[in-house]
Design an enzyme around this catalytic site. Structure first.
Site, PDB file in Angstrom:
ATOM      1  N   THR A 100       0.801  -1.112   0.154  1.00 31.82           N
ATOM      2  CA  THR A 100       0.069  -0.023  -0.260  1.00 31.82           C
ATOM      3  C   THR A 100       0.498   1.458  -0.736  1.00 31.82           C
ATOM      4  OG1 THR A 100      -1.968  -1.129   1.251  1.00 31.82           O
ATOM      5  CG2 THR A 100      -1.535   1.206   1.061  1.00 31.82           C
ATOM      6  N   ALA A 108      14.045  20.263  -3.065  1.00 36.90           N
ATOM      7  CA  ALA A 108      15.185  19.298  -3.203  1.00 36.90           C
ATOM      8  C   ALA A 108      16.348  20.245  -4.218  1.00 36.90           C
ATOM      9  CB  ALA A 108      14.871  17.822  -3.571  1.00 36.90           C
ATOM     10  N   LYS A 114       7.577   1.761  12.481  1.00 33.41           N
ATOM     11  CA  LYS A 114       7.409   2.325  13.682  1.00 33.41           C
ATOM     12  C   LYS A 114       7.843   0.659  14.332  1.00 33.41           C
ATOM     13  CE  LYS A 114       2.941   0.817  11.551  1.00 33.41           C
ATOM     14  NZ  LYS A 114       2.006   1.557  11.743  1.00 33.41           N
ATOM     15  N   GLU A 160      -2.154  -3.388  10.407  1.00 29.05           N
ATOM     16  CA  GLU A 160      -1.509  -4.585  10.278  1.00 29.05           C
ATOM     17  C   GLU A 160      -1.423  -6.076   9.599  1.00 29.05           C
ATOM     18  OE1 GLU A 160       1.624  -2.183  10.875  1.00 29.05           O
ATOM     19  OE2 GLU A 160      -0.007  -1.052  10.608  1.00 29.05           O
ATOM     20  N   ASP A 176       0.480  -1.507  18.108  1.00 31.48           N
ATOM     21  CA  ASP A 176       0.867  -0.578  16.649  1.00 31.48           C
ATOM     22  C   ASP A 176       0.837   1.012  17.620  1.00 31.48           C
ATOM     23  OD1 ASP A 176       1.011   0.673  13.878  1.00 31.48           O
ATOM     24  OD2 ASP A 176      -0.618   1.727  14.762  1.00 31.48           O
ATOM     25  N   LYS A 190       4.212   3.294  18.104  1.00 31.70           N
ATOM     26  CA  LYS A 190       3.616   4.617  18.262  1.00 31.70           C
ATOM     27  C   LYS A 190       4.549   5.407  19.332  1.00 31.70           C
ATOM     28  CE  LYS A 190       0.894   4.129  14.133  1.00 31.70           C
ATOM     29  NZ  LYS A 190      -0.033   3.820  13.533  1.00 31.70           N
TER      30      LYS A 190
END
Ligand code: HSE
Length: 439
Positions: free
Chosen positions: A16, A36, A108, A193, A204, A208
């Site tokens: 994804t 950039a 994470k 997940e 999760d 984080k």
């Protein structure tokens, strides 16, 4: 703009977020180059199954099933790790670093559990490791804490940082949908997940929070310090009873630098319905940060999904490219504080954590039961804010009782629940959730 050659990127993982990242880089190539100072060119990407159809144009990109060829490829300047999980992501990231490559990751779990090792390796190699996409999807919360709020002492932060839990809680509240049905929707939308237990059991969010706390307070990453409770088993009845009392149930993460030490916890929480945080719905995330100078401030946006997460990945890529000409020691420190200035601040003991509570229990409907419950609470100096006895189901042998308490120490609440559950008039276990009014 100097005529510098393109910066060459290798992307590990075309799921994804990987597909979203390629799409954003391609669509916004002109703007990104102007920001950039050089163009950013994806030269190679790895995926487990190359035959799988993907919503992305991979023309001109060398595709492989072997991510190891990318992390050792001398042609690649920056490795973008979007595989997730600990292994082989950890090994690949460490190898990329040892081969002198900068790393951008959305992982994470890797940062929360092995960030100390990864950042030490990056310092030694003089490369950057950027990880904005690891927390709250598209919300630039890491950059905000690390850079914009660098003048503050961060007092606390609280947030909705798992999109899947928020999606499930919103659908249960608004559509009376079943837990399993909406979890399947969140999976189909690419929010959950690989193992959705990480979402619904709070792991999760705890990953984080570990990262946010390190950056907010200047403490080493230490996942084991987070008290972690998820939304598994949360019942529609609790959502309804909470609504009747003027609250919504959200899965919140808290990092508090209080007088009793640092508190790190993730758990379902009743929040007054009038607060902005209570109205952050679906996959949206929000983080409320309180700095001593700035006061409380709210960041909100999409917490998961292909392009919101890609937004953070590409923002990191631009940052890394801008920093290529800067001496490693002069770059913004990964965890906001200089690596030799991290402190081992004391943690608040679990029993000392203070919170108001929502309790739901079932009791035999007979005189004296409520009096006994309130006696136990009173004997432990737990003050009651509201008590309700909703209409029982027809023919039920017991009645539900809902209690809201004022702020209480966790140890006192544990003892009260133990004593109440021992009473013969009480059926089964007591359901409890913390209440936060932010007052
Ligand atoms: N599973 C995560 C969530 C994805 O639902 O928030 C974004 O980190």
């Amino acid at each position: 703009m100097a005529n510098l050659p393109p910066v060459k990127i290798g992307v590990l993982g075309l799921g994804t977020v990987g597909s979203g990242t390629l799409n954003v880089l391609r669509r916004n190539a002109g703007e990104i180059t102007r920001r950039a100072g050089r163009s950013i060119e994806v030269v190679a990407a790895s995926a487990r199954d190359l035959s799988r159809p993907r919503p992305v144009d991979t023309s001109g990109i060398r595709l492989t099933t072997d991510p190891y060829t990318l992390v050792e490829d001398p042609d690649i300047d920056i490795v973008v790790e979007l595989i997730g999980g600990v292994e082989p992501a950890r090994d690949l990231v460490l190898r990329a670093i040892r081969h002198g490559k900068h790393v951008v990751t959305a992982n994470k779990q890797l940062i929360a559990l092995h960030g100390n090792e990864v950042f030490a390796a990056a310092r030694e190699a003089g490369v950057s490791v950027a990880f904005e996409a690891a927390v709250a999807g598209g919300i630039p919360v890491i950059k905000t804490l690390r850079e914009a709020l660098a003048g503050n002492t961060i007092q606390w932060l609280a947030g909705i940082i798992n999109g899947t839990c928020n999606y499930i809680l919103t659908a249960m509240a608004e559509r009376a949908a079943s837990f399993d049905e909406v979890l399947a929707e969140a999976q189909a939308l690419g929010y959950a997940e690989a193992d959705p237990a990480f979402d619904i059991d709070g792991v999760d969010a705890a990953h984080k929070l570990t990262i946010l706390a390190a950056i907010a307070f200047g403490i080493p990453l230490d996942f084991d310090r987070v008290l972690c409770e998820g939304i598994r088993g949360l019942e529609l009845d609790d959502i309804r009873y909470a609504e009747q009392l003027g609250y919504r149930i959200k899965h919140l993460a808290f990092a508090v630098n209080g007088t009793r030490g640092i508190e790190l916890r993730v758990h379902p929480t009743l929040v007054p319905e009038r607060l902005m945080l209570a109205n952050v719905n679906d996959v949206m995330n929000a983080v409320l940060i309180c700095g001593d100078a700035v006061g409380p401030m709210l960041l909100s946006g999409a917490g998961a999904g292909a392009e919101p997460t890609a937004s953070s990945v590409v923002g990191d890529l631009v940052d890394v490219v801008r920093g290529l000409s800067v001496e490693a020691d002069n770059r913004v420190p990964s965890l906001a504080f200089q690596p030799d200035a991290l402190s081992e601040a004391p943690m608040c003991p679990a029993g000392e954590i203070e919170s108001a509570y929502y309790l739901r229990l079932r009791a035999v409907d007979q005189p004296g039961v409520l009096a006994e419950i309130t006696r136990i609470l009173g004997s432990l100096r737990i003050s009651i804010e509201a008590i309700r006895q909703p209409e029982p189901a027809a023919g039920a042998a017991t009645v539900p009782i809902i209690i809201l308490t004022h702020t209480v120490r966790e140890a006192a609440m544990d003892e009260a629940i133990r004593q109440i559950e021992e009473r013969p008039e009480i059926e089964g276990r007591i359901t409890r959730y913390r209440v936060e009014t932010f007052e």
